[in-house]
Each structure stands twice: as C-alpha cells, then as structure tokens.
Scaffold this motif. Structure first.
Motif, PDB file in Angstrom:
ATOM      1  N   ILE A 237       0.857  -1.179   0.000  1.00  0.00           N
ATOM      2  CA  ILE A 237       0.000   0.000   0.000  1.00  0.00           C
ATOM      3  C   ILE A 237       0.897   1.233   0.000  1.00  0.00           C
ATOM      4  O   ILE A 237       1.814   1.341   0.814  1.00  0.00           O
ATOM      5  N   MET A 238       0.629   2.154  -0.911  1.00  0.00           N
ATOM      6  CA  MET A 238       1.526   3.293  -1.106  1.00  0.00           C
ATOM      7  C   MET A 238       0.877   4.598  -0.667  1.00  0.00           C
ATOM      8  O   MET A 238      -0.341   4.693  -0.505  1.00  0.00           O
ATOM      9  N   ARG A 243       1.638   6.001 -10.451  1.00  0.00           N
ATOM     10  CA  ARG A 243       1.464   6.496 -11.823  1.00  0.00           C
ATOM     11  C   ARG A 243       1.157   7.984 -11.839  1.00  0.00           C
ATOM     12  O   ARG A 243       1.432   8.672 -12.826  1.00  0.00           O
ATOM     13  N   LEU A 244       0.605   8.485 -10.736  1.00  0.00           N
ATOM     14  CA  LEU A 244       0.313   9.910 -10.620  1.00  0.00           C
ATOM     15  C   LEU A 244       1.402  10.651  -9.859  1.00  0.00           C
ATOM     16  O   LEU A 244       1.686  11.818 -10.142  1.00  0.00           O
ATOM     17  N   VAL A 245       1.986   9.969  -8.866  1.00  0.00           N
ATOM     18  CA  VAL A 245       2.995  10.588  -8.008  1.00  0.00           C
ATOM     19  C   VAL A 245       4.241   9.701  -8.038  1.00  0.00           C
ATOM     20  O   VAL A 245       4.331   8.717  -7.307  1.00  0.00           O
ATOM     21  N   PRO A 246       5.215  10.026  -8.886  1.00  0.00           N
ATOM     22  CA  PRO A 246       6.382   9.153  -9.041  1.00  0.00           C
ATOM     23  C   PRO A 246       7.181   8.928  -7.759  1.00  0.00           C
ATOM     24  O   PRO A 246       7.823   7.885  -7.604  1.00  0.00           O
ATOM     25  N   VAL A 314      -2.780   9.566   0.158  1.00  0.00           N
ATOM     26  CA  VAL A 314      -3.822  10.198  -0.641  1.00  0.00           C
ATOM     27  C   VAL A 314      -4.158   9.264  -1.796  1.00  0.00           C
ATOM     28  O   VAL A 314      -3.274   8.655  -2.389  1.00  0.00           O
ATOM     29  N   THR A 315      -5.441   9.119  -2.075  1.00  0.00           N
ATOM     30  CA  THR A 315      -5.869   8.266  -3.173  1.00  0.00           C
ATOM     31  C   THR A 315      -6.926   8.993  -3.989  1.00  0.00           C
ATOM     32  O   THR A 315      -7.394  10.069  -3.601  1.00  0.00           O
ATOM     33  N   SER A 316      -7.269   8.423  -5.129  1.00  0.00           N
ATOM     34  CA  SER A 316      -8.213   9.128  -6.010  1.00  0.00           C
ATOM     35  C   SER A 316      -8.994   8.142  -6.859  1.00  0.00           C
ATOM     36  O   SER A 316      -8.594   6.991  -7.034  1.00  0.00           O
ATOM     37  N   MET A 317     -10.127   8.617  -7.373  1.00  0.00           N
ATOM     38  CA  MET A 317     -10.963   7.855  -8.294  1.00  0.00           C
ATOM     39  C   MET A 317     -11.417   8.793  -9.405  1.00  0.00           C
ATOM     40  O   MET A 317     -11.948   9.868  -9.125  1.00  0.00           O
ATOM     41  N   ARG A 459      -1.128  15.244  -6.746  1.00  0.00           N
ATOM     42  CA  ARG A 459       0.306  15.548  -6.585  1.00  0.00           C
ATOM     43  C   ARG A 459       0.520  16.698  -5.612  1.00  0.00           C
ATOM     44  O   ARG A 459       1.448  16.668  -4.790  1.00  0.00           O
ATOM     45  N   ALA A 460      -0.339  17.716  -5.696  1.00  0.00           N
ATOM     46  CA  ALA A 460      -0.187  18.869  -4.807  1.00  0.00           C
ATOM     47  C   ALA A 460      -0.401  18.492  -3.352  1.00  0.00           C
ATOM     48  O   ALA A 460       0.360  18.908  -2.465  1.00  0.00           O
ATOM     49  N   VAL A 461      -1.433  17.693  -3.082  1.00  0.00           N
ATOM     50  CA  VAL A 461      -1.714  17.289  -1.700  1.00  0.00           C
ATOM     51  C   VAL A 461      -0.620  16.372  -1.169  1.00  0.00           C
ATOM     52  O   VAL A 461      -0.180  16.500  -0.015  1.00  0.00           O
ATOM     53  N   HIS A 462      -0.145  15.453  -1.991  1.00  0.00           N
ATOM     54  CA  HIS A 462       0.937  14.550  -1.581  1.00  0.00           C
ATOM     55  C   HIS A 462       2.172  15.348  -1.187  1.00  0.00           C
ATOM     56  O   HIS A 462       2.812  15.074  -0.155  1.00  0.00           O
ATOM     57  N   ALA A 463       2.505  16.363  -1.978  1.00  0.00           N
ATOM     58  CA  ALA A 463       3.673  17.191  -1.670  1.00  0.00           C
ATOM     59  C   ALA A 463       3.428  18.039  -0.426  1.00  0.00           C
ATOM     60  O   ALA A 463       4.308  18.161   0.441  1.00  0.00           O
TER      61      ALA A 463
END
Length: 477
Positions: A237-238, A243-246, A314-317, A459-463
């Motif tokens: 689990i990442m 694929r969205l956040v390298p 953070v995840t997305s659909m 990507r913005a939220v992950h950062a």
C-alpha cells in the motif's frame, strides 16, 4: 494466503503461487484462497450478457476462449516436466470439462429465459475461481504436496443478497471447522475458491466487487488464523498511486481503518470490506507482491503508535459521477428526501462514496461509481417518482466531469491545520473544489474536484503533506 487474478493469471504464475504456498506450508498450516485467472470473471459475465441477448455466436466464441485458457494452463502445469502422471492430467482435463459444462448449462438457461437472474449470475461467475482452485490443487499434488480444491460454497454461509452477499460468521465457523480443519489436521492444504459462498439452504452467492479478499478474511477469522497474506501484483500500500505521483512510497505499516478508507476511496490493493471480520480477533494482514515476494510489503495492524500526526496517504478515483438533488422550496422536506434517497441506494446495493449538503435549501449531492450510475439514478427516480412528477424536487443533476480525491490518516484526528493546508495546495493548482465531505472520525477528508484537475490535485496534496519525506512506519501499540 490469498492470490489475486494476476497472481494466478497463467501456468507460470500458478507455479509461482504454489512455490509460495509450499514454502510457508513447510513451517505451519496454510489455507490458500484463489481468484479466477485474470480477465476470466469479465469473460464469464460477458458470456451471460450474450446469452441474455440470444447471441449464440458470442456464447460459442467465449466458451471456446474459456476452454483454451484453462486447458492450456492445465497442460502446462501438469505437463511432462512435472511429476504428474498421464492419468492425473486426464483427470484434471475431465474435471475442467465438467465445470465448463456446468457453466454452459447456466448460460443456456439464461438464454432460454431472456434475462439474467442474480442467483444465476452468482453461480456462473464462481466458475472462474473453481477452475483456478482445481488447477492449483492439482499442481501442488503433482509436486508431492497434499492439497484439495474446496468450493467456498461448502464453507462460507451468507445472507441471500445475491451479487453482494454478507457472511453469517457463526454458521461459517461451524462449516469451516467441519470442512477445512480436518484437511489441515491431515496435513493437506485446502485451496478454496474466493469470491463465492452460499446461503444456509445452499443457494450460490457472491460477495461483491473484490470479494476474493473478503473471502480470505472471512476464512482467516473463522479459523483463527495467525496472519492473512494477500498476494497481488503491487509491492504494498503506497502513499499515492505511483502512476500519478512518481515519488510515492510504500507504507510499511498502516491501520485497519486507514487501509479500509484507502480501499473504499480508490486504492486497489484491498477490498473495503476485507478487514471487517479481522478486527475483533486483531489478525494482522500483509499486502505483498507475488511477482516480487522478497519485498517486505505492507503490514496492516489494529493500531499504530502516536508518532504519526497528519495524513498518511492520498488516493483518487476518476470514474465517478456526482448526483445533485434539491427540493423546489425550503419547506419541501429536504431531510426526508435525503433519507429516502439513501434508502433507495442502499436497497439497490449502490455504494455512496461521498455525501455533502447545504443547510437552508437542504440540497445535497452524492458521488457514485460510473458503473453504478444507471442503477443509482433509476433507484432514486423510482423512490422519488411522486416528488419529481409534481415538481417538489428539481430534476436530478448528473455531473460526470468530476473526480474524487481522499486524504487518509488517523493522525489527522485533532491535528489542526491539515484541512486548510490541503485546500490551499489544491487552490494553488487552480483546481476547482466542488464538494467536501469529512466524517466525524476525522480519518478521511474526501474532496470532489473537476476531472481535468484530479491528477494535479493529488500531486499537490501529496507534496503539501510531505508524504514522500516522512517516515512511513510506526510501531504498533
């Protein structure tokens, strides 16, 4: 040990799965739970659609593909390079033929009826797992490891909600003790079908989307397993979809609640219901990669230490649609409208991913998966037919140009400033926020944005939450 479709997707992958089973079985008792070979469930469902439409050519083509895939895999598994005899290969081929003949019978019945009863669909789609279990058990026996294929319909007892059944755990525990424990005590490895079960009176059921994970956790709880290992094709689990956040990282440990929320909001490692049977027994779960078993994976545990403030992942659909309803006037009983809407969706087995509402107008919106959109709108229109016909409720607004972003972490509870930072990070990317939902547990913040801004927002939220730089592990309490 549960193996997903890609982990048993070919003869080569089945051999790899059997090697993992055999290695662990040399140390302690193992129960294997298997999915259908990759893409087979889709093939089975497609065949039932051809049958409903009376398309004999489509039925024949799909049945031929089903036979090619499984006879080919069985031939490779039990070929000349194994210890199996010609008699064993012939027996496996015969059994495969019998199971496919059962599927053909179901399909013929659907064709005669001209529609697909839910019970018939449940019996049909379980064929993929039955074929996988047969081949894996056969290969294990061919290499000298005692094993037996077991149809989960003999073990997992469910309610009668076809296509999305729930387990009856007391009855399941009794059947597991009667069917599986004797095999384990005799030194055999039960290879159990995932995804399916049966009612107390024997009618076939399935456990819904991603039900093989759920099957494995049901059996782990029923048998009092020391651990549940879920083998997939990803390393664990990442912190986000790589694929969205390298620079996304693997989470070494995560809680039951966090894993369930991530799964519910789009992370594809686990089925959202998987962890529910394990909570009371506190059985730990490993999410591991059968293609790279040397990698540690992610361990899912009841609780983590207190040194994990803020968000964890953070995840997305992307394949979602927003439905909005609004009473024609403030006095039209918006709470009553919402209650009836949610009841209708529940009865239609539609999962609502997020809900947000206003106070004065009592309008509200809810998010559903695209594949459930037609079912959802039909259910709502039927439940509110009178109100819609007389204009008490405005026509349902359907917005497919949206995506869901969910930020998850038990450390967000009581940790000030997280929501503000998340919204600021999204706004800096000029991404429009359409709706926000946060439960009282503060475990998840769900945000609906425009589809074309979803990846930028992730990507913005992950950062902003520094998920690539933080330690991803903690010690369980």
């Amino acid at each position: 040990m549960k193996f997903g479709g890609t982990s048993v997707g070919s003869a080569e992958r089945m051999k790899a799965a059997c090697a993992l089973i055999a290695a662990e079985a040399s140390r302690r008792p193992v129960v294997a739970v298997v999915s259908a070979m990759s893409k087979i469930t889709d093939l089975l469902l497609d065949t039932t659609r051809h049958a409903e439409a009376g398309d004999q050519a489509g039925i024949d083509y799909n049945l031929h593909q089903l036979e090619l895939r499984h006879y080919g895999a069985a031939g490779s598994l039990l070929g000349a390079d194994s210890q199996s005899t010609a008699e064993a290969r012939a027996k496996a081929a015969q059994r495969i033929g019998e199971i496919i003949s059962e599927f053909r019978r179901i399909v013929n019945g659907i064709q005669m009826l001209g529609h697909r009863p839910p019970r018939a669909i449940d019996e049909a789609v379980a064929v993929g797992e039955r074929l996988s279990a047969l081949m894996i058990a056969g290969y294990l026996k061919s290499i000298g490891i005692p094993a037996e294929a077991v149809n989960a319909a003999e073990v997992i007892v469910t309610d009668a909600v076809f296509n999305n059944a729930s387990p009856l755990m007391d009855a399941t525990e009794k059947k597991a003790a009667a069917r599986l424990v004797p095999l384990l005590e005799a030194g055999k490895i039960p290879v159990v079908t995932g995804f399916n079960g049966a009612t107390a009176d024997g009618r076939p059921t399935t456990l819904g989307r991603g039900g093989s994970d759920f099957s494995a956790s049901i059996l782990a709880a029923a048998l009092g397993a020391s651990e549940l290992w879920i083998w997939t094709d990803v390393d664990g689990i990442m912190t986000a979809d790589p694929r969205l956040v390298p620079d996304a990282k693997i989470l070494e440990e995560i809680t039951y609640s966090e894993a369930a929320e991530l799964a519910y909001a789009g992370a594809k490692v686990l089925h959202p219901r998987t962890l529910a049977p394990l909570v009371e027994r506190k059985i730990p779960v490993w999410s591991k990669n059968s293609f790279a078993p040397e990698k540690p994976g992610t361990r899912i545990v009841p609780t983590l230490g207190a040194d994990n403030p803020g968000a964890r992942a953070v995840t997305s659909m992307a394949k979602v649609t927003l439905l909005s309803l609004e009473p024609a006037s403030a006095g039209a009983g918006g709470v009553h409208i919402m209650a009836r809407t949610m009841d209708a969706l529940d009865r239609a087995n539609v999962e609502v991913l997020a809900v947000s509402g206003s106070s004065y107008r009592q309008s509200f919106c809810l998010l559903v998966r695209n594949e459930e959109l037609e079912t959802a709108t039909e259910a709502i229109e039927a439940a509110l037919a009178l109100e819609l016909a007389h204009g008490y409720v405005r026509n349902i607004e359907v917005d497919p140009d949206v995506g869901l972003l969910a930020v998850v972490g038990e450390g967000m509870r009581g940790f000030s400033g997280v929501a503000g930072r998340i919204f600021t990070a999204i706004s800096r990317e000029n991404v429009n926020i359409i709706a926000i939902a946060q439960g009282s547990s503060e475990l998840t913040i769900s945000i609906v944005v425009r589809r074309d801004g979803l990846e930028k927002a992730v990507r913005a939220v992950h950062a902003e939450c520094h998920l690539s730089n933080r330690s991803t592990a903690a010690s369980p309490e």
